[in-house]
Scaffold this motif. Sequence first.
Motif, PDB file in Angstrom:
ATOM      1  N   ALA A 190       0.835  -1.207   0.000  1.00 25.58           N
ATOM      2  CA  ALA A 190       0.000   0.000   0.000  1.00 25.58           C
ATOM      3  C   ALA A 190       0.869   1.256   0.000  1.00 25.58           C
ATOM      4  O   ALA A 190       0.603   2.207  -0.745  1.00 25.58           O
ATOM      5  N   ALA A 191       1.917   1.261   0.814  1.00 26.73           N
ATOM      6  CA  ALA A 191       2.806   2.432   0.877  1.00 26.73           C
ATOM      7  C   ALA A 191       3.501   2.661  -0.461  1.00 26.73           C
ATOM      8  O   ALA A 191       3.599   3.800  -0.925  1.00 26.73           O
ATOM      9  N   SER A 192       3.977   1.591  -1.088  1.00 25.35           N
ATOM     10  CA  SER A 192       4.645   1.756  -2.382  1.00 25.35           C
ATOM     11  C   SER A 192       3.654   2.202  -3.456  1.00 25.35           C
ATOM     12  O   SER A 192       4.001   2.986  -4.346  1.00 25.35           O
ATOM     13  N   GLY A 193       2.417   1.723  -3.365  1.00 20.27           N
ATOM     14  CA  GLY A 193       1.379   2.173  -4.306  1.00 20.27           C
ATOM     15  C   GLY A 193       1.069   3.652  -4.141  1.00 20.27           C
ATOM     16  O   GLY A 193       0.894   4.380  -5.124  1.00 20.27           O
ATOM     17  N   VAL A 194       1.020   4.116  -2.905  1.00 19.28           N
ATOM     18  CA  VAL A 194       0.811   5.541  -2.637  1.00 19.28           C
ATOM     19  C   VAL A 194       1.972   6.340  -3.210  1.00 19.28           C
ATOM     20  O   VAL A 194       1.782   7.379  -3.851  1.00 19.28           O
TER      21      VAL A 194
ATOM     22  N   LEU B 124       1.224   9.061  -6.000  1.00 22.52           N
ATOM     23  CA  LEU B 124       1.285  10.461  -5.586  1.00 22.52           C
ATOM     24  C   LEU B 124       2.699  11.041  -5.614  1.00 22.52           C
ATOM     25  O   LEU B 124       2.871  12.244  -5.430  1.00 22.52           O
ATOM     26  N   GLY B 125       3.682  10.181  -5.781  1.00 20.65           N
ATOM     27  CA  GLY B 125       5.075  10.635  -5.782  1.00 20.65           C
ATOM     28  C   GLY B 125       5.774  10.210  -4.505  1.00 20.65           C
ATOM     29  O   GLY B 125       5.191  10.305  -3.421  1.00 20.65           O
ATOM     30  N   PHE B 126       6.986   9.746  -4.657  1.00 20.97           N
ATOM     31  CA  PHE B 126       7.742   9.267  -3.505  1.00 20.97           C
ATOM     32  C   PHE B 126       8.260  10.415  -2.637  1.00 20.97           C
ATOM     33  O   PHE B 126       8.833  10.178  -1.596  1.00 20.97           O
ATOM     34  N   ASP B 127       8.021  11.649  -3.081  1.00 20.31           N
ATOM     35  CA  ASP B 127       8.410  12.802  -2.274  1.00 20.31           C
ATOM     36  C   ASP B 127       7.201  13.480  -1.617  1.00 20.31           C
ATOM     37  O   ASP B 127       7.336  14.536  -1.016  1.00 20.31           O
ATOM     38  N   SER B 128       6.029  12.850  -1.696  1.00 25.20           N
ATOM     39  CA  SER B 128       4.815  13.449  -1.113  1.00 25.20           C
ATOM     40  C   SER B 128       4.742  13.199   0.389  1.00 25.20           C
ATOM     41  O   SER B 128       5.299  12.226   0.910  1.00 25.20           O
ATOM     42  N   SER B 129       4.038  14.078   1.064  1.00 25.12           N
ATOM     43  CA  SER B 129       3.879  13.928   2.517  1.00 25.12           C
ATOM     44  C   SER B 129       2.991  12.732   2.850  1.00 25.12           C
ATOM     45  O   SER B 129       3.173  12.095   3.886  1.00 25.12           O
ATOM     46  N   ILE B 130       2.064  12.386   1.987  1.00 23.51           N
ATOM     47  CA  ILE B 130       1.201  11.214   2.211  1.00 23.51           C
ATOM     48  C   ILE B 130       2.040   9.934   2.165  1.00 23.51           C
ATOM     49  O   ILE B 130       1.826   9.014   2.948  1.00 23.51           O
ATOM     50  N   PHE B 131       3.006   9.895   1.237  1.00 19.40           N
ATOM     51  CA  PHE B 131       3.895   8.728   1.179  1.00 19.40           C
ATOM     52  C   PHE B 131       4.716   8.627   2.462  1.00 19.40           C
ATOM     53  O   PHE B 131       4.884   7.533   3.004  1.00 19.40           O
ATOM     54  N   ALA B 132       5.219   9.753   2.950  1.00 18.75           N
ATOM     55  CA  ALA B 132       5.986   9.741   4.203  1.00 18.75           C
ATOM     56  C   ALA B 132       5.136   9.218   5.351  1.00 18.75           C
ATOM     57  O   ALA B 132       5.609   8.422   6.176  1.00 18.75           O
ATOM     58  N   LEU B 133       3.879   9.626   5.401  1.00 19.02           N
ATOM     59  CA  LEU B 133       2.964   9.133   6.438  1.00 19.02           C
ATOM     60  C   LEU B 133       2.723   7.634   6.277  1.00 19.02           C
ATOM     61  O   LEU B 133       2.717   6.890   7.262  1.00 19.02           O
TER      62      LEU B 133
ATOM     63  N   SER C  40      -3.769   2.133 -11.451  1.00 17.32           N
ATOM     64  CA  SER C  40      -4.224   2.235 -10.066  1.00 17.32           C
ATOM     65  C   SER C  40      -5.512   1.451  -9.868  1.00 17.32           C
ATOM     66  O   SER C  40      -6.403   1.500 -10.723  1.00 17.32           O
ATOM     67  N   PRO C  41      -5.647   0.741  -8.751  1.00 15.11           N
ATOM     68  CA  PRO C  41      -6.901   0.024  -8.490  1.00 15.11           C
ATOM     69  C   PRO C  41      -8.115   0.953  -8.482  1.00 15.11           C
ATOM     70  O   PRO C  41      -9.199   0.562  -8.900  1.00 15.11           O
ATOM     71  N   LEU C  42      -7.935   2.192  -8.033  1.00 15.72           N
ATOM     72  CA  LEU C  42      -9.051   3.144  -8.030  1.00 15.72           C
ATOM     73  C   LEU C  42      -9.476   3.504  -9.447  1.00 15.72           C
ATOM     74  O   LEU C  42     -10.669   3.646  -9.733  1.00 15.72           O
ATOM     75  N   LYS C  43      -8.520   3.653 -10.359  1.00 19.99           N
ATOM     76  CA  LYS C  43      -8.848   3.955 -11.750  1.00 19.99           C
ATOM     77  C   LYS C  43      -9.526   2.763 -12.429  1.00 19.99           C
ATOM     78  O   LYS C  43     -10.455   2.924 -13.203  1.00 19.99           O
ATOM     79  N   ILE C  44      -9.056   1.567 -12.118  1.00 14.91           N
ATOM     80  CA  ILE C  44      -9.676   0.357 -12.678  1.00 14.91           C
ATOM     81  C   ILE C  44     -11.109   0.235 -12.166  1.00 14.91           C
ATOM     82  O   ILE C  44     -12.034  -0.038 -12.936  1.00 14.91           O
ATOM     83  N   PHE C  45     -11.311   0.464 -10.874  1.00 15.25           N
ATOM     84  CA  PHE C  45     -12.643   0.406 -10.288  1.00 15.25           C
ATOM     85  C   PHE C  45     -13.545   1.447 -10.915  1.00 15.25           C
ATOM     86  O   PHE C  45     -14.714   1.196 -11.191  1.00 15.25           O
TER      87      PHE C  45
END
Length: 117
Positions: free
Chosen positions: A18-22, A26-35, A107-112
């Motif tokens: 999940a973290a690697s997918g985020v 969203l980019g490996f430099d995003s704050s959401i990825f850090a979280l 992305s699973p969300l785009k497929i859905f």
Amino acid sequence: MFETGGMPSSHSALITGAASGVGYELGFDSSIFALSVAVALIVMYDASGVRKSAGIQAVEINKLSKKLDPKSELLLKENLGHTKIEVIVGSFLGPLITLPGMFFLGSPLKIFDLIIN
């Protein structure tokens, strides 16, 4: 998947996937990825530390229970956590499955979203 403990750690595989997918989305430099990395580290620590300790305690409690009442069938589940190697293998397996899947399928969300619309 349906049992706790064992090789590989499904906890680690799921959370690092999940973290690697985020990070991929969203980019490996995003704050959401850090979280998501911080949450992944907490989950993996829990899987190998706290849950493993609870399993070790369950073994000793079950021994004591059998001594006090040999006919007792109410035993605690002993295989709760993961060893460090199980966590490490799971943490590599999650991204190894997630990233190629997102690259080739999206992305699973785009497929859905495509399925619904």
